[in-house]
Enzyme design. Structure first.
Site, PDB file in Angstrom:
ATOM      1  N   LYS A  64       0.708  -0.951   0.017  1.00 50.43           N
ATOM      2  CA  LYS A  64      -0.066   0.377   0.066  1.00 50.43           C
ATOM      3  C   LYS A  64       0.348   0.758  -0.267  1.00 50.43           C
ATOM      4  O   LYS A  64       0.766   2.297  -0.206  1.00 50.43           O
ATOM      5  CB  LYS A  64      -1.069   0.507   1.002  1.00 50.43           C
ATOM      6  CG  LYS A  64      -0.089   0.301   1.950  1.00 50.43           C
ATOM      7  CD  LYS A  64      -1.437   0.241   3.446  1.00 50.43           C
ATOM      8  CE  LYS A  64      -0.468   0.482   4.811  1.00 50.43           C
ATOM      9  NZ  LYS A  64       0.207   1.886   5.292  1.00 50.43           N
ATOM     10  N   GLU A 253      -3.541   5.084   6.151  1.00 46.54           N
ATOM     11  CA  GLU A 253      -4.757   4.993   7.283  1.00 46.54           C
ATOM     12  C   GLU A 253      -5.677   5.037   7.467  1.00 46.54           C
ATOM     13  O   GLU A 253      -5.904   5.169   8.005  1.00 46.54           O
ATOM     14  CB  GLU A 253      -3.253   3.965   7.839  1.00 46.54           C
ATOM     15  CG  GLU A 253      -2.153   3.648   8.302  1.00 46.54           C
ATOM     16  CD  GLU A 253      -1.702   2.471   8.343  1.00 46.54           C
ATOM     17  OE1 GLU A 253      -2.433   1.834   8.293  1.00 46.54           O
ATOM     18  OE2 GLU A 253      -1.044   2.002   8.397  1.00 46.54           O
TER      19      GLU A 253
END
Length: 855
Positions: A64, A253
């Site tokens: 990611k 996040e």
């Protein structure tokens, strides 16, 4: 260093972008920027989908961070935005620095001109300093830390004549922080919550605190976002400026965002209106006359139910800009500090037309580990759903190992680590992830015994924790009244009104008379040099220490430690502390008392601590990593040990009691995080007996074990040996049959397990009558049969001490024997199975006969 320049702009001429599928667009694509090479199809789609809201569901180990940084590089290289027109939000400064570094590597030059790449609070602070006057502040305002906040709140409590002992300032600080994390101004705190503190004065104190901050030209961390939200709501023109400034918003996040962060992002992510309508609804602000009434409908009422977003709708169809949120709903593990997993679950509702891209190809773990983690998390109902997969080999299965108690658990893991080390594994690639910090103590002691270097990540080592050092200081003063360093540490802990001036007076007196601080204190209290209150407090402390020192001769050292912690007020101090870590500190104190049971007396325990602390002095390059599951987020290791998978510990009973099903699902996500930290091996342990809240309990294996797929899990035997054998009425141990270890198992751990299998030791918490068992082994000397009590041989001051059982030993007086540690010697006294041996080099020692063999 090359500065990233912004494209020139011709006034009055609209920006031009190549038409999708046109010649320019196709020609640009054919160039094939290097930063896109190596991306898998899903990653590339996440990078190249630039228009509209995008949610990238990135599972553990799916790359990611690479996607996020490559997406920024793609935006810049395609000329879609200037560096200053990109808002990129992370949770840590370290992540922001890493992102800038990676961008520089991708683009071939250093990245500058990206002022809006940073953490929520750093960016919020920058905006607040720009518009400080709208928050009744000056641009040079001070950001207070937690200690400053607590001091300020203590002043307010004193002004309101509120008993700070009954209503601690730290508890109020925690409440205020929680309210700010939910975007609540003082007028918006629900009356029921305000009543939780000082009989309904919580809301008033919050308002007074905010007023006092303005006077001091100060803000706390919560204000950095809360004041942003208030300014955006009350000044739509300023909000519109930032909405127009940021062409692209990226969030890392996203599953860890709280309500305030969510509101802040929602406000900025709406496309700016050409002219604000008089009746337009600003996200996060309610319509009507009660918008600022403090009614819970003005903002999310509790922050725990993101499904209710009163006032969060937008007139007509919402126009959102290019926002991309990257996160993993299966790794949302910070609910205890305000994170809302529902923020990511509601993304498609909040941003209609959003594209959801799943990154499911894992580049970290082997097939069996991923299958186990995916099967476990699939039991959660509150998730968007994805299944991690890998093109790597299946590797080793996840192992599940049961042990008798936490001591055997630590021994077993220690043996496995030694075996891995002998196979060439680096200690840096080995981690132990525990659910609660007090579990670390058992492993730290074991590693010291084995000589294995280790480091604690995310916090101090067990014996370095403040509460443990305080408790040890009390015990040190009792053991040695001349220990000035320990006395100085506890003289005003907990608070007794004995400040620095009093301590300085004691130091002066001690130096003049050349006596310890404790004796100086005894002399000073007989004079009028101190004020009556301070003199009385110091006299009480001296009296307590004298009484405890007398009790040491007639009271078990474990009981004495508990008495000291209770009577000194130290336990009560942490019981009244309402901070998030207070409960953990109390657990650590209980674990400290429990650890003392392994030693015969206080002196032996303190000497052991000195050894442990001495070994902690230097940092090792190659060391086992020891941390909590929460601290492990974002890390990865070849070998991961997961001890303590038992009901009550994991999942945590406290979490289940406080949060119910939501808490259970967060605990399960924590298990998923733990498993996916492992690249090659994941090893789960549970204990049948564990000391919980100071009491021995028979535990039940965690429900999570039954949620693992049988095809990917292997049940194994503990390599920790048995400190309990078949004693205590529990029946024979599976370790009594040493064939379970295999004749080819020749590690030092196996040899110790073999040598220890007849030990009658364990925990002092058991006092069952001895039971007799017999065991033999095909390898090594015949140790014979003997009866055993629960307490076994203990290492104290380099001496092995054991309780006699009255059983006749096979050895005779004057027998020549050999001990693996002490060498050769001759038996001089026999007391049951306990031998007194005059060793040639080590001198006279008392040992259990099972630890020696005939020479």
């Amino acid at each position: 260093m090359i500065r990233m320049t912004e494209p020139s702009k011709i006034t009055g001429v609209p920006d031009h972008q190549p038409a999708a599928g046109g010649i320019a667009a196709r020609a640009r694509a054919s160039v094939g920027p290097k930063y896109l090479s190596g991306l898998n199809p899903e990653q590339r789609e996440a990078v190249e989908t630039l228009d509209g809201p995008v949610l990238v569901l990135a599972g553990a180990g799916t790359g990611k961070t690479r996607v996020l940084t490559t997406r920024i590089a793609h935006i810049l290289s395609q000329g879609r935005a200037r560096p200053s027109e990109i808002l990129s939000v992370t949770f840590t400064n370290k992540a922001a620095r890493e992102m800038k570094h990676r961008l520089g590597q991708m683009l071939g030059h250093a990245v500058e001109g990206m002022p809006w790449l940073g953490t929520f609070h750093s960016i919020g602070g920058r905006i607040l300093r720009t518009h400080a006057e709208l928050a009744q502040l000056k641009s040079n305002f001070t950001v207070l830390d937690v200690d400053d906040q607590v001091r300020l709140l203590k002043q307010l409590l004193q002004a309101e004549n509120i008993d700070e002992k009954r209503w601690p300032a730290r508890m109020l600080a925690g409440l205020i922080d929680g309210w700010k994390n939910r975007g609540l101004m003082p007028s918006q705190v629900p009356a029921g919550e305000a009543a939780m503190f000082a009989n309904g004065k919580g809301g008033k104190l919050y308002a007074s605190y905010q007023e006092r901050l303005k006077i001091l030209n100060a803000a706390d961390f919560g204000d950095l976002l809360l004041e942003n939200i208030r300014i955006f709501r009350e000044h739509p023109d300023i909000l519109r400026q930032y909405q127009q400034r940021f062409k692209f918003i990226l969030v890392d996040e996203y599953q860890d965002t709280n309500v305030a962060q969510y509101l802040w992002l929602r406000l900025l992510s709406q496309a700016p209106a050409a002219r604000p309508s008089q009746h337009a609804v600003i996200p996060g602000q309610a319509e009507g006359p009660n918008a600022e009434s403090g009614d819970e409908s003005s903002v999310r009422d509790s922050g725990s139910a993101p499904s209710a977003h009163p006032g969060m709708t937008v007139a007509a169809a919402p126009h959102t800009k290019n926002i991309c949120c990257v996160g993993d709903d299966d790794q949302s593990i910070y609910g205890w500090r305000g994170a809302e997993v529902d923020n990511i679950l509601r993304f498609e509702h909040d941003f209609p037309g959003a594209k959801v891209i799943r990154l499911e190809r894992n580049y970290r773990s082997t097939g069996h580990i991923l299958a186990a983690a995916s099967h476990l998390i699939a039991h959660n109902e509150g998730r968007l759903g994805k299944t991690l997969r890998t093109e790597d080999q299946d590797g080793e299965k996840v192992t599940v190992t049961g042990s008798w108690d936490s001591e055997e658990e630590a021994r077993g893991i220690g043996e496995e680590i030694e075996q891995l080390q002998r196979q060439g594994e680096k200690l840096n690639e080995i981690a132990i992830l525990v659910r609660a910090s007090y579990q670390m103590r058992e492993f730290e002691d074991r590693f010291v015994t084995l000589g294995l270097p280790y480091r604690v990540i995310g916090g101090p080592r067990f014996y370095e924790r403040a509460e443990i050092r305080d408790a040890l200081a009390y015990l040190r003063v009792i053991n040695s009244p001349a220990d000035d360093l320990a006395f100085e540490r506890i003289v005003n802990t907990p608070k007794r009104g004995l400040g620095d001036a009093t301590v300085q007076m004691l130091h002066d007196h001690a130096r003049k008379r050349r006596i310890p601080l404790f004796e100086a204190a005894r002399a000073v209290v007989e004079t009028d040099e101190l004020k009556p209150k301070a003199r009385g407090s110091l006299r009480d402390l001296i009296s307590q220490l004298d009484r405890w020192r007398a009790q040491r001769e007639v009271t078990a050292h474990t009981d004495l430690a508990q008495i000291v912690l209770d009577e000194s007020g130290y336990t009560e101090m942490w019981q009244k502390d309402r901070s998030a870590d207070a409960a953990g500190r109390l657990e650590n104190l209980k674990e400290l008392v429990r650890s003392m049971e392994e030693f015969e007396n206080l002196q032996g325990f303190l000497e052991h601590i000195s050894l442990v602390m001495d070994r902690e002095g230097g940092a090792e390059d190659d060391a086992v990593s020891l941390m909590t599951l929460h601290s492990a987020k974002g890390l990865e290791f070849d070998n991961v040990f997961l001890p303590g998978w038992e009901e009550g510990l994991f999942p945590s009973q406290r979490t289940l009691d406080e949060q119910g099903r939501a808490g259970l699902e967060e605990e399960r996500r924590l298990g998923h995080v733990g498993l996916t930290r492992a690249r090659r091996r994941a090893k789960i342990y549970f204990a049948t007996n564990r000391r919980i809240h100071g009491t021995w309990s028979t535990t039940i294996p965690s429900r999570f074990l039954d949620e693992l797929p049988a095809a990917n899990v292997e049940i194994t035997e503990s390599k920790g040996g048995s400190a309990w054998g078949g004693t205590g009425g529990y029946g024979a141990s599976r370790f009594d049959d040493m064939e379970a270890f295999g004749s080819s198992y020749t590690t030092p751990g196996w040899q110790r397990a073999q040598a220890n299998r007849n030990r009658g030791g364990g925990r002092g918490g058991f006092e069952e009558e001895a039971a007799t068992f017999s065991s033999s082994s095909s390898a090594g000397p015949d140790f014979g049969s003997f009866s055993s009590r629960r307490r076994g041989p203990l290492t104290i001051e380099g001496e092995l001490v054991a309780k006699s059982t009255g059983t006749t030993s096979e050895f005779s007086l004057s027998d020549r024997v050999f001990h693996q540690k002490f060498g050769y010697g001759r038996v001089t006294k026999i007391d049951g199975n306990k031998l007194t041996i005059a060793f040639d080099k080590a001198g006279e020692k008392k040992v259990v006969d099972s630890f020696v063999q005939r020479a």
